[in-house]
Design an enzyme around this catalytic site. Structure first.
Site, PDB file in Angstrom:
ATOM      1  N   ASP A   8      -3.581  -1.415 -13.578  1.00 31.44           N
ATOM      2  CA  ASP A   8      -3.539  -1.058 -12.180  1.00 31.44           C
ATOM      3  C   ASP A   8      -4.153   0.350 -12.064  1.00 31.44           C
ATOM      4  OD1 ASP A   8      -2.498  -1.113  -9.436  1.00 31.44           O
ATOM      5  OD2 ASP A   8      -1.143   0.434 -10.164  1.00 31.44           O
ATOM      6  N   ASP A  10      -3.925   2.849  -8.875  1.00 37.10           N
ATOM      7  CA  ASP A  10      -3.095   3.831  -8.166  1.00 37.10           C
ATOM      8  C   ASP A  10      -1.699   3.875  -8.780  1.00 37.10           C
ATOM      9  OD1 ASP A  10      -5.222   4.137  -6.487  1.00 37.10           O
ATOM     10  OD2 ASP A  10      -4.400   2.926  -4.866  1.00 37.10           O
ATOM     11  N   GLY A  45       0.867  -0.900  -4.373  1.00 35.00           N
ATOM     12  CA  GLY A  45       0.295  -2.154  -4.876  1.00 35.00           C
ATOM     13  C   GLY A  45      -0.058  -3.188  -3.819  1.00 35.00           C
ATOM     14  N   LYS A 116      -9.560  -1.413  -2.213  1.00 35.62           N
ATOM     15  CA  LYS A 116     -10.978  -1.630  -1.927  1.00 35.62           C
ATOM     16  C   LYS A 116     -11.773  -0.348  -2.170  1.00 35.62           C
ATOM     17  CE  LYS A 116     -10.508  -5.576   1.045  1.00 35.62           C
ATOM     18  NZ  LYS A 116     -10.380  -6.176   2.354  1.00 35.62           N
ATOM     19  N   ASP A 169       2.567   0.157 -11.830  1.00 37.52           N
ATOM     20  CA  ASP A 169       3.609   1.078 -11.349  1.00 37.52           C
ATOM     21  C   ASP A 169       4.388   0.492 -10.173  1.00 37.52           C
ATOM     22  OD1 ASP A 169       1.349   1.315  -9.545  1.00 37.52           O
ATOM     23  OD2 ASP A 169       2.451   2.978  -8.631  1.00 37.52           O
TER      24      ASP A 169
HETATM   25  P1  B16 Z   1      -7.065   0.574  -0.204  1.00 36.49           P
HETATM   26  P2  B16 Z   1      -3.267  -0.341  -6.847  1.00 36.49           P
HETATM   27  C1  B16 Z   1      -3.129  -0.168  -4.178  1.00 36.49           C
HETATM   28  O1  B16 Z   1      -3.760   0.152  -5.395  1.00 36.49           O
HETATM   29  C2  B16 Z   1      -2.194   0.935  -3.715  1.00 36.49           C
HETATM   30  O2  B16 Z   1      -1.103   1.049  -4.615  1.00 36.49           O
HETATM   31  C3  B16 Z   1      -1.661   0.599  -2.348  1.00 36.49           C
HETATM   32  O3  B16 Z   1      -0.810   1.625  -1.891  1.00 36.49           O
HETATM   33  C4  B16 Z   1      -2.849   0.441  -1.384  1.00 36.49           C
HETATM   34  O4  B16 Z   1      -2.376   0.054  -0.100  1.00 36.49           O
HETATM   35  C5  B16 Z   1      -3.776  -0.653  -1.936  1.00 36.49           C
HETATM   36  O5  B16 Z   1      -4.205  -0.296  -3.236  1.00 36.49           O
HETATM   37  C6  B16 Z   1      -4.987  -0.841  -1.058  1.00 36.49           C
HETATM   38  O6  B16 Z   1      -5.786   0.307  -1.141  1.00 36.49           O
HETATM   39  O7  B16 Z   1      -6.538   0.890   1.170  1.00 36.49           O
HETATM   40  O8  B16 Z   1      -7.751   1.730  -0.887  1.00 36.49           O
HETATM   41  O9  B16 Z   1      -7.883  -0.698  -0.220  1.00 36.49           O
HETATM   42  O10 B16 Z   1      -1.933   0.281  -7.072  1.00 36.49           O
HETATM   43  O11 B16 Z   1      -3.229  -1.860  -6.804  1.00 36.49           O
HETATM   44  O12 B16 Z   1      -4.345   0.199  -7.758  1.00 36.49           O
HETATM   45 MG    MG Z   2      -0.336   0.906  -8.383  1.00 33.43          MG
END
Ligand code: B16
Ligand code: MG
Length: 220
Positions: A8, A10, A45, A116, A169
């Site tokens: 993962d 974030d 996530g 994204k 996480d």
């Molecule tokens: P975006 P991960 C996730 O990333 C984040 O944890 C989550 O908080 C966020 O809403 C999601 O990506 C979408 O992100 O708005 O940048 O497309 O933890 O799966 O790496």
């Molecule tokens: Mg994450």
């Protein structure tokens, strides 16, 4: 036999959860809606549109799809701008060391993020060389807790789920890994990722040595 790792992004490789928080906070403050770190933790996530849904439900507000998508875009503009400040110093402690170790030992490595904006984050960190495959919010339609993003990564690495360890996480990320038949490593507190096969408080604790020591039979 473990041959690959799927990470993962974030909250595992870098702490963008804080930047997501600030962007959502800026939007919700402007709207006069309630938003705090507890709600932000529920967004770990999950996709941007699913996140809007959680925030609206928390505030007892209902909007149509185009209004939701407008809000998601406003938040994303704020978030993406904040990524410009990210540098190769912004790995979570231990993450770069683990990625380097996996490279030297010849493991296959994929990214499995719901974001994204993952490509931009990897570029800011100079992290692209650590990944054979990048799976992100554009790669699949069903996001975590569905296992699709991890299945995408395993398939592109030409590996079976039971040959891969997923690092996550988020509670929903661990649910996704389990649903796909992957081994899972949770990064964070017990009440969030305690369901994982193995858990560490931080990425600094999550060395390859420790992972191998836990899954001994799977590495011999
Ligand atoms: P975006 P991960 C996730 O990333 C984040 O944890 C989550 O908080 C966020 O809403 C999601 O990506 C979408 O992100 O708005 O940048 O497309 O933890 O799966 O790496
Ligand atoms: Mg994450």
């Amino acid at each position: 036999m473990i041959k690959g790792f799927i990470f993962d992004l974030d909250g595992v490789i870098t702490d963008t959860a804080e930047l997501h928080f600030e962007a959502w906070k800026s939007l919700t403050d402007e709207k006069g809606w309630n938003f705090d770190r507890e709600i932000n933790d529920q967004l770990r996530g999950i996709s941007r549109l699913d996140s809007i849904q959680v925030i609206l439900a928390h505030n007892g507000i209902s909007l149509d799809d185009s209004e939701k998508s407008d809000l998601a875009n406003i938040k994303n503009d704020i978030y993406v701008k904040s990524l410009d400040e990210m540098t190769p110093d912004d790995y979570l402690p231990g993450a770069k060391e683990l990625l380097t170790h996996l490279r030297t030992e010849g493991f296959a490595v994929a990214l499995g993020s719901s974001s994204k904006n993952a490509e931009k984050v990897l570029e800011q960190l100079n992290a692209k060389p650590y990944f054979d495959i990048v799976g992100d919010g554009h790669s699949v339609t069903k996001s975590k807790p569905e296992p699709d993003i991890f299945l995408f990564g395993a398939e592109k690495l030409n590996l079976q789920p039971e040959e891969c360890v997923v690092f996550e996480d988020a509670e929903k990320g661990i649910d996704a890994a389990k649903a796909g038949g992957f081994y899972s490593v949770g990064i964070g507190p017990e009440d969030r990722v305690g369901n994982a096969d193995l858990r560490f408080d931080t990425m600094q604790d999550a060395t390859l040595f420790e992972v191998k020591a836990h899954f001994t039979d799977l590495f011999s």
